[in-house]
Scaffold this motif. Structure first.
Motif, PDB file in Angstrom:
ATOM      1  N   VAL A 181       0.837  -1.203   0.000  1.00  0.00           N
ATOM      2  CA  VAL A 181       0.000   0.000   0.000  1.00  0.00           C
ATOM      3  C   VAL A 181       0.870   1.250   0.000  1.00  0.00           C
ATOM      4  CG1 VAL A 181      -1.684   1.322   1.334  1.00  0.00           C
ATOM      5  CG2 VAL A 181      -1.958  -1.143   1.074  1.00  0.00           C
ATOM      6  N   ALA A 182       1.968   1.240   0.813  1.00  0.00           N
ATOM      7  CA  ALA A 182       2.856   2.403   0.862  1.00  0.00           C
ATOM      8  C   ALA A 182       3.514   2.652  -0.493  1.00  0.00           C
ATOM      9  CB  ALA A 182       3.906   2.189   1.942  1.00  0.00           C
ATOM     10  N   ALA A 183       3.935   1.581  -1.167  1.00  0.00           N
ATOM     11  CA  ALA A 183       4.551   1.746  -2.484  1.00  0.00           C
ATOM     12  C   ALA A 183       3.547   2.290  -3.492  1.00  0.00           C
ATOM     13  CB  ALA A 183       5.099   0.416  -2.963  1.00  0.00           C
ATOM     14  N   TRP A 184       2.282   1.932  -3.374  1.00  0.00           N
ATOM     15  CA  TRP A 184       1.248   2.378  -4.315  1.00  0.00           C
ATOM     16  C   TRP A 184       0.827   3.822  -4.033  1.00  0.00           C
ATOM     17  CZ3 TRP A 184      -4.485   1.631  -3.361  1.00  0.00           C
ATOM     18  CH2 TRP A 184      -5.245   2.112  -4.446  1.00  0.00           C
ATOM     19  N   VAL A 185       0.609   4.142  -2.735  1.00  0.00           N
ATOM     20  CA  VAL A 185       0.100   5.460  -2.378  1.00  0.00           C
ATOM     21  C   VAL A 185       1.221   6.489  -2.324  1.00  0.00           C
ATOM     22  CG1 VAL A 185      -1.074   6.784  -0.577  1.00  0.00           C
ATOM     23  CG2 VAL A 185      -1.856   4.484  -1.147  1.00  0.00           C
ATOM     24  N   LEU A 186       2.356   6.103  -1.700  1.00  0.00           N
ATOM     25  CA  LEU A 186       3.475   7.046  -1.542  1.00  0.00           C
ATOM     26  C   LEU A 186       4.527   6.759  -2.606  1.00  0.00           C
ATOM     27  CD1 LEU A 186       3.591   6.813   2.355  1.00  0.00           C
ATOM     28  CD2 LEU A 186       2.576   8.641   1.000  1.00  0.00           C
ATOM     29  N   ASP A 187       5.586   6.037  -2.208  1.00  0.00           N
ATOM     30  CA  ASP A 187       6.582   5.573  -3.182  1.00  0.00           C
ATOM     31  C   ASP A 187       7.381   4.469  -2.528  1.00  0.00           C
ATOM     32  OD1 ASP A 187       8.799   6.699  -1.622  1.00  0.00           O
ATOM     33  OD2 ASP A 187       8.157   8.635  -2.406  1.00  0.00           O
ATOM     34  N   TRP A 188       8.314   3.871  -3.274  1.00  0.00           N
ATOM     35  CA  TRP A 188       9.065   2.732  -2.772  1.00  0.00           C
ATOM     36  C   TRP A 188      10.023   3.109  -1.640  1.00  0.00           C
ATOM     37  CZ3 TRP A 188       7.785  -2.069  -3.176  1.00  0.00           C
ATOM     38  CH2 TRP A 188       6.998  -2.495  -4.235  1.00  0.00           C
ATOM     39  N   GLY A 189      10.413   4.331  -1.538  1.00  0.00           N
ATOM     40  CA  GLY A 189      11.276   4.754  -0.433  1.00  0.00           C
ATOM     41  C   GLY A 189      10.564   4.629   0.900  1.00  0.00           C
ATOM     42  N   TRP A 190       9.319   5.161   0.873  1.00  0.00           N
ATOM     43  CA  TRP A 190       8.517   5.016   2.094  1.00  0.00           C
ATOM     44  C   TRP A 190       8.241   3.537   2.411  1.00  0.00           C
ATOM     45  CZ3 TRP A 190       6.759   8.731   5.448  1.00  0.00           C
ATOM     46  CH2 TRP A 190       6.987  10.056   5.093  1.00  0.00           C
ATOM     47  N   ALA A 191       7.963   2.754   1.374  1.00  0.00           N
ATOM     48  CA  ALA A 191       7.686   1.338   1.585  1.00  0.00           C
ATOM     49  C   ALA A 191       8.903   0.616   2.164  1.00  0.00           C
ATOM     50  CB  ALA A 191       7.254   0.688   0.278  1.00  0.00           C
ATOM     51  N   ALA A 192      10.099   0.940   1.626  1.00  0.00           N
ATOM     52  CA  ALA A 192      11.323   0.296   2.111  1.00  0.00           C
ATOM     53  C   ALA A 192      11.596   0.666   3.559  1.00  0.00           C
ATOM     54  CB  ALA A 192      12.498   0.666   1.223  1.00  0.00           C
TER      55      ALA A 192
END
Length: 590
Positions: free
Chosen positions: A32-43
């Motif tokens: 969800v974080a990668a979809w809504v924000l970006d992969w940096g936040w997801a990582a």
């Protein structure tokens, strides 16, 4: 604080069970974080959360594998509390930071915050602090977001607070349920351990009981052999003497010797059979018994001893008792009366001992018999009247008289074997009355001819040749006298090896084989004889064991070795004569 290893292990297992759900939640948040924000936040979210879960996994595994280590419970509790606080705090800070940077994603962040709050609150918690650490950070974050939104109204803020409290209340109830589940698991584990220990103890007790039973069997076999061997000589020689012409005075003495020896043999058989009587598996020897005649015979044998002690023995018989016999086990009846009389002689310092017998017909045709021995001893206190019939239980007077505490236990076992009962009550004046009551079917009285003892007669055909293997010199002498009176050809050897050699060299119509002998015992000798007969094609020679060891296991062992039958010691003349007649009728003389 968790202290017991079972609690630590139970909570550690519960933590392990929730890892799959938590890791699935983390993966979902990362996507969800990668979809809504970006992969940096997801990582960022994935690395910190997974790192904390690695620490939690190690903490759980240490608690599972070493729950008994000193301080294990405290370390486990503190580490899980701090890791739970770290996981919840990172969730809350992460969502607040994302909201601060990307306020347009507030709807997604609210859902993530609610999901993390529910998952964190509903997971396993080892303590209240752990529960508080899981719910406080996301609750605070939810209230901050609700309070700082421009469109937030008091109603919305109240709804958010109510939602958070609802989740916390549900999670609290879940936490209490988890604690009860863990306590139940611990209780079940403890119960299982107790059951395992009980099973182990039961197995140990069973093995000990088996060893004790084997030791008892060996002891009884030894007692049986050692007592029966001299008793065999006494009773055998008595029967030889009864078969010869004697002056009347000597004949009476010999009859009394035979009577006393028979009582001793029956007492021995009853004592050796007490375990079977108590277990209800005793084989009663039911036969017509003239109770009045047996009481008179017991009194006649005991009067000499009574006179030596300066006492008087009085026998009081119901008038009807002499008119009939009953079907019962003579040995059991004698055993009770003889033990009662023996105790009365030990405990009566002076006066008269009375033996009273009564018989009453019952409506079903059976006879109710009551046999009592009245002594003038110290009596039995009321609170001890049941105890003294237990094995090895006796009063001080009994111990002082040298008793072993088994006589009355044997009486009770014998009475219960007959379906009767025993007890004691105070006598009039002083002393005690030991009573024995049972019922039995009525039977015709034996005639004098039927009741007369069988004396050895030379009825067997003199052509029979008999081989007897017997290591005891007195028993060999007895056999020689008996077979001399029968007029038979008897060959005597001292052990099983000599018996095997004798059968190799000559033919015999019958072999009488003792069981316990030096060089080669009787069982091994029988086995070897049967093997040689089979190999050489020799005719099968009838072999009967003549032994004092006549327990069921012994008889089965003799039969398995190839013996055709068993004659017990002391030798029953009638049984020996029947065997000789059977052998003469079925075999061609050697």
């Amino acid at each position: 604080m968790i202290q017991k290893a079972d609690y630590i292990r139970a909570y550690a297992d519960r933590y392990r069970d929730m890892f799959a759900v938590r890791l699935t939640t983390i993966v979902a948040v990362i996507l969800v974080a990668a979809w809504v924000l970006d992969w940096g936040w997801a990582a960022n979210f994935g690395l910190i959360q997974l790192g904390l879960y690695v620490l939690l996994w190690r903490t759980v595994e240490i608690a599972r594998t070493r729950p008994e280590a000193p301080g294990a419970g405290r370390r486990f509790r503190l580490r899980t509390e701090w890791i739970t606080l770290g996981l919840a705090s990172h969730n809350a800070v992460y969502i607040l930071a994302a909201w601060w940077v990307r306020p347009d994603t507030i709807d997604y962040l609210r859902l993530l915050l609610a999901g993390n709050l529910m998952v964190g609150a509903l997971q396993v918690h080892i303590s209240r602090r752990s529960f508080l650490a899981a719910v406080a950070p996301p609750s605070i974050a939810a209230m901050i977001i609700a309070a700082n939104q421009p469109q937030a109204t008091p109603t919305l803020k109240f709804a958010v607070a109510l939602f958070v409290l609802g989740i916390i209340a549900a999670a609290w109830r879940q936490w209490r349920g988890d604690r009860e589940t863990v306590e139940l698991m611990v209780a079940l584990t403890e119960r299982s351990r107790q059951l395992q220990a009980a099973l182990g103890q039961a197995e140990t007790d069973r093995a000990a009981a088996e060893r004790a039973n084997k030791a008892k069997s060996r002891f009884l076999a030894m007692i049986s052999h050692e007592v029966r061997t001299p008793l065999n000589v006494i009773l055998g020689l008595t029967e030889v003497l009864r078969g010869r012409r004697r002056p009347k005075a000597e004949a009476v003495v010999i009859d009394d010797m035979a009577e006393a020896g028979g009582m001793l043999l029956r007492l021995l058989n009853g004592a050796l059979d007490i375990s079977k009587i108590e277990s209800g598996h005793s084989d009663l020897q039911i036969a017509p018994v003239d109770v009045a005649a047996r009481i008179e015979a017991i009194a006649r044998v005991w009067r000499t001893r009574v006179a030596e002690l300066g006492l008087t023995l009085e026998v009081v018989l119901d008038g009807d008792l002499a008119d009939f016999a009953v079907l019962t086990d003579q040995a059991r009846v004698e055993q009770v009366l003889i033990n009662y009389l023996s105790n009365a002689l030990k405990l009566t310092p002076a006066g008269t001992i009375r033996l009273v017998a009564q018989a009453r017909p019952q409506a079903d045709g059976r006879i109710a018999l009551s046999l009592e021995v009245h002594d003038q001893g110290p009596g039995v206190p009321e609170d001890q009247r049941e105890r003294i019939f237990q094995p090895f239980e006796q009063l001080a007077a009994g111990r002082a008289a040298g008793g072993a505490g088994l006589g009355l236990a044997l009486c009770r076992a014998a009475a219960e074997g007959l379906g009767g009962s025993v007890g004691v009550r105070p006598a009039e004046g002083a002393g005690a009355v030991f009573w024995f009551r049972f019922t039995a079917p009525r039977a015709p009285v034996e005639t004098d001819a039927e009741a007369a003892p069988t004396a050895p007669t030379p009825d067997a055909p003199p052509a029979l040749r008999v081989l007897a293997a017997e290591d005891h010199p007195a028993n060999r002498k007895l056999l020689a006298l008996l077979f001399q009176s029968f007029g038979l050809d008897l060959a005597l050897v001292e052990n099983g090896r000599n018996a095997v050699d004798a059968l190799r060299a000559d033919r015999f119509d019958l072999v009488l084989m003792d069981a316990m002998m030096p060089v080669m015992d009787g069982v091994e000798a029988v086995r070897l004889i049967r093997a040689e007969e089979a190999v050489e094609g020799r005719p099968r020679t009838p072999i009967h064991m003549l032994t004092a060891n006549v327990f069921e296991d012994d008889v089965a062992r003799y039969r398995a070795a190839g013996a055709d039958g068993v004659l017990g010691k002391p030798i029953q003349i009638g049984a020996l004569q029947a065997l000789l007649e059977q052998t003469a009728a079925s075999a061609v003389p050697a």
